[in-house]
Motif scaffolding. Structure first.
Motif, PDB file in Angstrom:
ATOM      1  N   MET A 139       0.809  -1.218   0.000  1.00 40.33           N
ATOM      2  CA  MET A 139       0.000   0.000   0.000  1.00 40.33           C
ATOM      3  C   MET A 139       0.849   1.278   0.000  1.00 40.33           C
ATOM      4  O   MET A 139       0.528   2.240  -0.711  1.00 40.33           O
ATOM      5  CB  MET A 139      -0.962  -0.014   1.194  1.00 40.33           C
ATOM      6  N   PRO A 140       1.943   1.340   0.767  1.00 41.65           N
ATOM      7  CA  PRO A 140       2.771   2.549   0.711  1.00 41.65           C
ATOM      8  C   PRO A 140       3.296   2.847  -0.689  1.00 41.65           C
ATOM      9  O   PRO A 140       3.323   4.009  -1.111  1.00 41.65           O
ATOM     10  CB  PRO A 140       3.927   2.223   1.671  1.00 41.65           C
ATOM     11  N   ALA A 141       3.713   1.805  -1.435  1.00 40.06           N
ATOM     12  CA  ALA A 141       4.227   2.023  -2.791  1.00 40.06           C
ATOM     13  C   ALA A 141       3.155   2.635  -3.684  1.00 40.06           C
ATOM     14  O   ALA A 141       3.425   3.542  -4.483  1.00 40.06           O
ATOM     15  CB  ALA A 141       4.722   0.702  -3.379  1.00 40.06           C
ATOM     16  N   VAL A 142       1.925   2.134  -3.565  1.00 39.20           N
ATOM     17  CA  VAL A 142       0.823   2.643  -4.391  1.00 39.20           C
ATOM     18  C   VAL A 142       0.539   4.104  -4.057  1.00 39.20           C
ATOM     19  O   VAL A 142       0.359   4.944  -4.952  1.00 39.20           O
ATOM     20  CB  VAL A 142      -0.443   1.787  -4.182  1.00 39.20           C
ATOM     21  N   TYR A 143       0.541   4.433  -2.776  1.00 38.38           N
ATOM     22  CA  TYR A 143       0.212   5.803  -2.401  1.00 38.38           C
ATOM     23  C   TYR A 143       1.400   6.751  -2.531  1.00 38.38           C
ATOM     24  O   TYR A 143       1.222   7.971  -2.608  1.00 38.38           O
ATOM     25  CB  TYR A 143      -0.409   5.821  -1.013  1.00 38.38           C
ATOM     26  N   ILE A 144       2.620   6.216  -2.576  1.00 37.27           N
ATOM     27  CA  ILE A 144       3.773   7.022  -2.982  1.00 37.27           C
ATOM     28  C   ILE A 144       3.599   7.446  -4.433  1.00 37.27           C
ATOM     29  O   ILE A 144       3.842   8.597  -4.813  1.00 37.27           O
ATOM     30  CB  ILE A 144       5.086   6.227  -2.818  1.00 37.27           C
ATOM     31  N   LEU A 145       3.155   6.489  -5.256  1.00 33.86           N
ATOM     32  CA  LEU A 145       2.871   6.797  -6.660  1.00 33.86           C
ATOM     33  C   LEU A 145       1.759   7.839  -6.761  1.00 33.86           C
ATOM     34  O   LEU A 145       1.824   8.765  -7.580  1.00 33.86           O
ATOM     35  CB  LEU A 145       2.458   5.521  -7.394  1.00 33.86           C
ATOM     36  N   PHE A 146       0.716   7.693  -5.935  1.00 32.35           N
ATOM     37  CA  PHE A 146      -0.388   8.657  -5.914  1.00 32.35           C
ATOM     38  C   PHE A 146       0.153  10.062  -5.629  1.00 32.35           C
ATOM     39  O   PHE A 146      -0.193  11.031  -6.335  1.00 32.35           O
ATOM     40  CB  PHE A 146      -1.408   8.248  -4.842  1.00 32.35           C
ATOM     41  N   ALA A 147       0.980  10.186  -4.602  1.00 30.05           N
ATOM     42  CA  ALA A 147       1.522  11.491  -4.214  1.00 30.05           C
ATOM     43  C   ALA A 147       2.368  12.086  -5.335  1.00 30.05           C
ATOM     44  O   ALA A 147       2.275  13.286  -5.639  1.00 30.05           O
ATOM     45  CB  ALA A 147       2.349  11.352  -2.938  1.00 30.05           C
ATOM     46  N   GLY A 148       3.193  11.239  -5.980  1.00 35.99           N
ATOM     47  CA  GLY A 148       4.032  11.717  -7.072  1.00 35.99           C
ATOM     48  C   GLY A 148       3.221  12.145  -8.281  1.00 35.99           C
ATOM     49  O   GLY A 148       3.502  13.172  -8.898  1.00 35.99           O
ATOM     50  N   GLU A 177       2.821  15.980  -9.775  1.00 34.73           N
ATOM     51  CA  GLU A 177       3.117  16.284 -11.180  1.00 34.73           C
ATOM     52  C   GLU A 177       1.893  16.846 -11.886  1.00 34.73           C
ATOM     53  O   GLU A 177       1.991  17.791 -12.680  1.00 34.73           O
ATOM     54  CB  GLU A 177       3.586  15.003 -11.869  1.00 34.73           C
ATOM     55  N   LEU A 178       0.740  16.273 -11.603  1.00 34.83           N
ATOM     56  CA  LEU A 178      -0.495  16.652 -12.295  1.00 34.83           C
ATOM     57  C   LEU A 178      -0.925  18.076 -11.957  1.00 34.83           C
ATOM     58  O   LEU A 178      -1.331  18.841 -12.837  1.00 34.83           O
ATOM     59  CB  LEU A 178      -1.603  15.663 -11.927  1.00 34.83           C
ATOM     60  N   PHE A 179      -0.833  18.429 -10.683  1.00 36.17           N
ATOM     61  CA  PHE A 179      -1.304  19.741 -10.233  1.00 36.17           C
ATOM     62  C   PHE A 179      -0.168  20.744 -10.034  1.00 36.17           C
ATOM     63  O   PHE A 179      -0.386  21.818  -9.460  1.00 36.17           O
ATOM     64  CB  PHE A 179      -2.090  19.582  -8.926  1.00 36.17           C
ATOM     65  N   ASP A 180       1.035  20.376 -10.513  1.00 41.56           N
ATOM     66  CA  ASP A 180       2.216  21.256 -10.395  1.00 41.56           C
ATOM     67  C   ASP A 180       2.440  21.697  -8.953  1.00 41.56           C
ATOM     68  O   ASP A 180       2.625  22.885  -8.650  1.00 41.56           O
ATOM     69  CB  ASP A 180       2.060  22.487 -11.299  1.00 41.56           C
ATOM     70  N   LEU A 181       2.422  20.731  -8.064  1.00 38.36           N
ATOM     71  CA  LEU A 181       2.648  20.998  -6.648  1.00 38.36           C
ATOM     72  C   LEU A 181       4.094  20.667  -6.286  1.00 38.36           C
ATOM     73  O   LEU A 181       4.692  19.761  -6.849  1.00 38.36           O
ATOM     74  CB  LEU A 181       1.705  20.150  -5.783  1.00 38.36           C
ATOM     75  N   VAL A 206      -5.874  15.931 -19.953  1.00 43.94           N
ATOM     76  CA  VAL A 206      -4.778  15.500 -19.082  1.00 43.94           C
ATOM     77  C   VAL A 206      -5.228  15.505 -17.627  1.00 43.94           C
ATOM     78  O   VAL A 206      -4.998  14.540 -16.883  1.00 43.94           O
ATOM     79  CB  VAL A 206      -3.550  16.415 -19.265  1.00 43.94           C
ATOM     80  N   MET A 207      -5.882  16.595 -17.229  1.00 42.59           N
ATOM     81  CA  MET A 207      -6.322  16.718 -15.844  1.00 42.59           C
ATOM     82  C   MET A 207      -7.382  15.668 -15.516  1.00 42.59           C
ATOM     83  O   MET A 207      -7.322  14.997 -14.471  1.00 42.59           O
ATOM     84  CB  MET A 207      -6.887  18.120 -15.603  1.00 42.59           C
ATOM     85  N   GLY A 208      -8.355  15.495 -16.425  1.00 44.16           N
ATOM     86  CA  GLY A 208      -9.437  14.542 -16.182  1.00 44.16           C
ATOM     87  C   GLY A 208      -8.945  13.107 -16.085  1.00 44.16           C
ATOM     88  O   GLY A 208      -9.280  12.383 -15.134  1.00 44.16           O
ATOM     89  N   LEU A 209      -8.126  12.691 -17.056  1.00 49.40           N
ATOM     90  CA  LEU A 209      -7.615  11.319 -17.050  1.00 49.40           C
ATOM     91  C   LEU A 209      -6.633  11.103 -15.901  1.00 49.40           C
ATOM     92  O   LEU A 209      -6.569  10.011 -15.331  1.00 49.40           O
ATOM     93  CB  LEU A 209      -6.937  11.003 -18.391  1.00 49.40           C
ATOM     94  N   GLY A 210      -5.874  12.147 -15.565  1.00 48.43           N
ATOM     95  CA  GLY A 210      -4.957  12.034 -14.426  1.00 48.43           C
ATOM     96  C   GLY A 210      -5.697  11.806 -13.123  1.00 48.43           C
ATOM     97  O   GLY A 210      -5.305  10.979 -12.301  1.00 48.43           O
ATOM     98  N   ILE A 211      -6.803  12.531 -12.932  1.00 49.24           N
ATOM     99  CA  ILE A 211      -7.616  12.356 -11.723  1.00 49.24           C
ATOM    100  C   ILE A 211      -8.233  10.966 -11.692  1.00 49.24           C
ATOM    101  O   ILE A 211      -8.265  10.307 -10.638  1.00 49.24           O
ATOM    102  CB  ILE A 211      -8.703  13.446 -11.646  1.00 49.24           C
TER     103      ILE A 211
END
Length: 468
Positions: free
Chosen positions: A97-106, A110-114, A276-281
């Motif tokens: 689960m941490p690996a999946v949510y690390i990917l989520f955070a990354g 990237e998606l929202f330029d944070l 991009v935003m829609g598919l990324g979400i």
């Protein structure tokens, strides 16, 4: 309210399998193999997925139960081996689960330029972990509903990747040269990512963990597994081609690769940023749905093992009204939280953190499958007269051959996860050592818990026999 028994039909089963098996978090890892990934997909599907699906179907219809894989190993090899299986099957979800949510955070960054700091990403991972636990604790129908929606979203994202990839290639040419020669299986390039293909295709048997909730499982489960396998194969190949159309192999990132591909593929289209935003979400939401599916299945197997007196009793605690395995779900959340805090202190980059946690959890994840395939052969010999509504259509020698093929793929993936440069004759102990240490500690902890639990349950039995 909890879901009533025998209400998940064929469509629901197919979507549940799709949500569990079809994952986008390691799609970029597979694409990192380059064009040869297409040949590897084809070889793996023929030599591994087909026998695997047939074996899982025979076991699932002959021995339907909430424990799934755990129950099959128990029938074949007894309580101790079953306890080891359910321990590994359950603990890997907390480690993964941490690996999946690390990917989520990354991806979100990237998606929202944070510009999320490592501490912020760790905090987000922990928040998502406990959101997943909550979904699994609420009710079975909530979890299955999330799985269905997640499966549909995954298909949308992967189909969009593939279609946009072909349109991009038609306009700009392929980012990677695709020829018959380049698409043949090869041990050159990023062979360390090869086990990600095997990993991407596991989980067909997870639907068997919902045994008592399935509508007419003898008829529906075989159809669900086979139809889902075909859909999964086509979608994986299609999505991988989309990524390879947009990104040269050396630019495929493990964490940001999917977002990068979306930006390139849709940049020139009308409303490109919207797409991009829609598919990324949607991609982010699929990560949550995937963890809900796996937590549901693995926690049920652990709960059944705990109720049988093989694992700690807390894992067997269920909600009094809803029947959900609250104990196993919450402990999954605690394991995930501990792992993300631990690895968050060690990694220097998102990609490194993702692959380190992913490789570690995957070695734990693969071990129960060795026991599952061995259980299939053992039950064929030990319990030959048991009714098999959907037997594997093969003679005994062919059954042994198909099982051997499946075991070979699992063993090969295990070795490459632990020693990613093994094909080049290189073993980097600085990289492999910590992984082996983590695996050893996981196995030792499981052995200690199982020995203590089985010892406690054996004492009353011994007292009763002595008194008799």
């Amino acid at each position: 309210m909890s879901q009533s028994r025998n209400t998940i039909g064929l469509g629901g089963q197919i979507l549940f399998i799709l949500c569990a098996v079809l994952i986008i978090d390691t799609l970029t890892a597979a694409a990192a193999l380059g064009p040869s990934v297409i040949g590897w997909w084809g070889l793996t599907l023929l030599a591994f997925v087909v026998p695997y699906a047939l074996i899982a179907t025979e076991l699932g219809t002959a021995y339907p139960a909430d424990g799934g894989l755990y129950d099959w190993v128990k029938r074949a090899f007894g309580d101790k081996m079953a306890a080891r299986t359910s321990w590994l099957y359950w603990i890997n979800v907390g480690l993964w689960m941490p690996a999946v949510y690390i990917l989520f955070a990354g991806m979100a960054s990237e998606l929202f330029d944070l510009e999320l700091s490592l501490a912020a990403q760790v905090g987000l991972c922990i928040l998502l972990t406990w959101l997943t636990v909550w979904f699994c604790n609420v009710a079975v129908d909530i979890g299955v509903g999330i799985s269905k929606v997640g499966a549909l979203l995954k298909m949308v994202v992967i189909l969009a990747l593939g279609i946009a990839g072909f349109l991009y290639a038609k306009e700009h040419g392929m980012a990677n040269e695709l020829t018959w020669q380049s698409m043949l299986p090869s041990f050159e390039g990023g062979v360390g990512f090869l086990p990600a293909i095997i990993y991407n295709l596991l989980g067909l048997e997870l639907v068997a963990c919902l045994g008592r909730d399935l509508k007419d499982p003898v008829r529906s489960m075989p159809k669900a597994m086979l139809l889902a396998s075909l859909a999964i194969a086509l979608l994986y190949v299609f999505g991988t081609l989309g990524i390879l159309a947009a990104l040269p192999v050396d630019q495929v990132g493990l964490v940001a690769g999917l977002t990068d591909a979306l930006k390139i593929l849709f940049a020139a289209l009308p409303y490109g940023q919207f797409w991009v935003m829609g598919l990324g979400i949607l991609g982010l939401l699929t990560l949550i749905s995937n963890m809900v599916s796996w937590t549901m299945g693995s926690s049920r197997a652990a709960a059944e093992s705990a109720q049988a007196g093989e694992l700690p009793a807390l894992l067997g605690y269920r909600h009094r009204r809803l029947g959900t395995p609250v104990g196993a779900n919450c402990l999954t959340g605690l394991v995930s939280t501990a792992v993300i805090l631990c690895y968050g202190l060690l990694a220097s980059s998102n990609d490194e953190l993702f692959w380190t946690v992913f490789a570690f959890s995957s070695t734990v994840f693969l071990l129960p499958y060795l026991l599952m395939f061995a259980a299939f052969l053992r039950l064929r010999l030990k319990d030959a007269r048991h009714p098999r509504p959907f037997p594997l259509p093969a003679s005994r020698p062919l059954a042994w051959l198909l099982t051997g093929c499946s075991l070979s793929f699992i063993l090969g993936a295990l070795l490459l996860f632990i020693f990613p440069q093994l094909a080049e004759g290189i073993i980097d102990w600085q990289e492999s050592g910590p992984l082996l240490l983590g695996l050893g500690l996981t196995l030792l902890l499981g052995e200690a818990l199982i020995h203590r639990r089985l010892g406690r349950t054996a004492q009353p039995e011994l007292a009763r026999h002595t008194a008799g």
